[in-house]
Design a protein around this motif. Sequence first.
Motif, PDB file in Angstrom:
ATOM      1  N   LYS A 185       0.796  -1.200  -0.055  1.00 40.94           N
ATOM      2  CA  LYS A 185       0.023   0.012   0.038  1.00 40.94           C
ATOM      3  C   LYS A 185       0.881   1.253  -0.040  1.00 40.94           C
ATOM      4  O   LYS A 185       0.405   2.322   0.816  1.00 40.94           O
ATOM      5  N   GLY A 186       1.774   1.217  -0.811  1.00 40.85           N
ATOM      6  CA  GLY A 186       2.602   2.587  -0.978  1.00 40.85           C
ATOM      7  C   GLY A 186       3.717   2.504   0.033  1.00 40.85           C
ATOM      8  O   GLY A 186       4.689   3.504  -0.122  1.00 40.85           O
ATOM      9  N   ALA A 187       3.745   1.733   1.014  1.00 37.68           N
ATOM     10  CA  ALA A 187       4.816   1.805   2.010  1.00 37.68           C
ATOM     11  C   ALA A 187       6.060   0.905   1.532  1.00 37.68           C
ATOM     12  O   ALA A 187       5.795  -0.380   0.920  1.00 37.68           O
ATOM     13  N   PRO A 188       6.996   1.531   1.746  1.00 41.17           N
ATOM     14  CA  PRO A 188       8.390   0.619   1.193  1.00 41.17           C
ATOM     15  C   PRO A 188       8.668  -0.546   2.013  1.00 41.17           C
ATOM     16  O   PRO A 188       8.316  -0.709   2.986  1.00 41.17           O
ATOM     17  N   ALA A 189       9.327  -1.646   1.270  1.00 42.43           N
ATOM     18  CA  ALA A 189       9.623  -2.755   2.033  1.00 42.43           C
ATOM     19  C   ALA A 189      10.979  -2.420   2.666  1.00 42.43           C
ATOM     20  O   ALA A 189      11.528  -1.296   2.675  1.00 42.43           O
ATOM     21  N   SER A 190      11.267  -3.416   3.519  1.00 49.37           N
ATOM     22  CA  SER A 190      12.434  -3.049   4.434  1.00 49.37           C
ATOM     23  C   SER A 190      12.991  -4.323   5.052  1.00 49.37           C
ATOM     24  O   SER A 190      12.511  -5.482   5.055  1.00 49.37           O
ATOM     25  N   VAL A 191      14.209  -4.209   5.334  1.00 48.77           N
ATOM     26  CA  VAL A 191      15.174  -5.478   5.974  1.00 48.77           C
ATOM     27  C   VAL A 191      15.859  -4.807   7.309  1.00 48.77           C
ATOM     28  O   VAL A 191      16.480  -3.827   7.155  1.00 48.77           O
ATOM     29  N   LYS A 192      15.358  -5.523   8.447  1.00 51.63           N
ATOM     30  CA  LYS A 192      16.040  -5.027   9.721  1.00 51.63           C
ATOM     31  C   LYS A 192      16.777  -6.196  10.233  1.00 51.63           C
ATOM     32  O   LYS A 192      16.161  -7.302  10.309  1.00 51.63           O
ATOM     33  N   ILE A 193      18.017  -5.985  10.749  1.00 51.54           N
ATOM     34  CA  ILE A 193      18.959  -6.914  11.303  1.00 51.54           C
ATOM     35  C   ILE A 193      19.035  -6.775  12.853  1.00 51.54           C
ATOM     36  O   ILE A 193      19.155  -5.544  13.338  1.00 51.54           O
TER      37      ILE A 193
END
Length: 655
Positions: free
Chosen positions: A191-199
């Motif tokens: 819904k328009g929110a960016p994807a992310s990777v968190k470590i």
Amino acid sequence: MASQFSQQYAFRAQKSLGLVGGTPDYIAIPGFVSPDIPARTYHYSDDGRLFAYALPTVVRIFQAEGAKLLQELSIPNIIELQFSPRGTYLSTWERPVKLEEGAQHKNLRVFSASTGEELIAFTQKSQEGWDLQYTVSESHAVRLVAQEVQVFRPAEWGKGVVDKLRVEGASMVSLSPGLNPSLAVFVAEKKGAPASVKIYGLLALSGVPTCAKNFYKADRAQIKWNDLGTQALVLTQTEVDNSNMSYYGETSMYLLSAAGNFDCRVTLDKEGPIHDFAWSPNSKEFGVVYGFMPAKTMLFDQRVRTVHDFGSAPHNTISFNPQGRLLFLAGFGNLAGKVDVFDRRTLVKITTIEAPNTSYCSWSPDGRYLLTATLSPRLRVDNGIKVWHATGPLVHVQAIEELYQASWRPTPVDQAPAFGQTIAAAPQPSPSVLSAALSAKPVAPKAAGAYRPPGARGLATPAIFKREDEGGAPRVPTGTVSGSATPPRGYNRSPNPPGSAPSNGVQQNGHGGRRQVPGAAPRTPPIADGQDKKRKKKALKKADKGAGEGSGAVTPNGTASARPSLDVRTNGLESVNDAGTETVDPTQTSVPPTPGAELLDPISKKVRNLNKKLKAIDELKEKAKRGERLEATQLKKMEGEVEIRKELASLGITG
């Protein structure tokens, strides 16, 4: 010694399951009995100590060396099984079913590999990512449930969840190897929110992430850690490519550091998807295969600096051997199955292995051999296993009908023999190679090169038709051409290849020219306005001159009619009659002479037609001699031979 090291491999087929010893004998492991019914899956422990397979009603655990049966677990309908890194625990998965009274079916179960005791069970609906992820020391295990990461201590399964992390929208987790494990959590774009990777640090899940990266165009991700667990490569992919350049969606790659001191996008200089990527065992460099075919392969260091460019070739797979000394680049799937082996130290190609129809390929634990397998249902014919030495020779062949699974027995690198400074020579091939060569069906030789139409034969191949690795022009980005993955080319209806000279020496259709039909009168090119006015004045002047000098036809009243001379244009060249000033040599025109234009008298024509009929009758006689069956019309034609010869004799033709 290398000769004392066991290179065992396992295979699973529709009618058999086996363990086979390695170099030099490749004989079945004594004491292992293949089950009478088809096995559903098998698995080795990461240390190579244990081997287990699942039948419809039972799971059996063996000691891999010697195939000694250790445990038999009476659990039915197992589809998947997996050992923990040290082989202490065995996880099994079966398809979830509905139970009475709304009870949940706990279809993911964990057993002790040594005692066979069930330690804990979970409900796991999806088969993808079904197993728990363990640290190398087996001190912790994690699993993703909905949007919550749950942490367990395997030594104390009874305590249940000992720590947890909730991440909104989490769709995948990846636990790093190494002594200080980290946890990477991927959240897809929505819904328009960016994807992310968190470590996160595994022992500090309640704190802030040590590294975080946001990006767009990421519906799913694949994460690969280096062996030290200090850096991770993240391959992101969309379900649909909005630019219509790829059927499989858009791909991008990012490098993230677990400590948070470095992260960047891996910039690739060729358009197209990322086919494969792999870390070197030294954890300091990685390789990427990317771009439209022929794909490009690059080697990068841990700061994404280019180490080596392998060029463009039909590859879609890259793999380092366990020692990091060799690597192979291969093209499997819909590619030809060529495997190029390189020496990592010198970056020189050692050999090329032809392994068509390969479904599975992997390095042996000692890094000296490659196992290739053709599996079903990817291909239901020519199933089997081949073992190749790293220098190219085929050393073992085993044909197996309807083969489903094959793999080497894992062995820790420190327990495998040292690779050495030089690559050892290949051993003598096993007898199976000779027997396979004798029983192989002869293969018809393929025509050299690609098919070329008759009009293009004998000419140099234009660069636009060559592959990039064959010296062709590089792929041109389509840019504004929406929905097209083909480089823009000038439209040309000429039968000649682009860039080649036309057959009659006249440029055809080079840039918007008209098509010339062979044998037809040439089209008159358009005349510029200035030339047209000049031509009209010239015609009027000739008409006046002809009227004054009496040139022209005589009318009934005795006066000469003023008839302007006629200009004839042939393929753009002028030809004016006797009164004009311009003439043209007939040999310079592009109109080809019509074959057979010379005239024949009626008798010659008749003789020619009768001779054609006699020739056809002779061909029918030859067919009859060979025993071919003739039709009634053909037989009737043969009966008319006498009449034809009489007619020829009447015309004075004999013989």
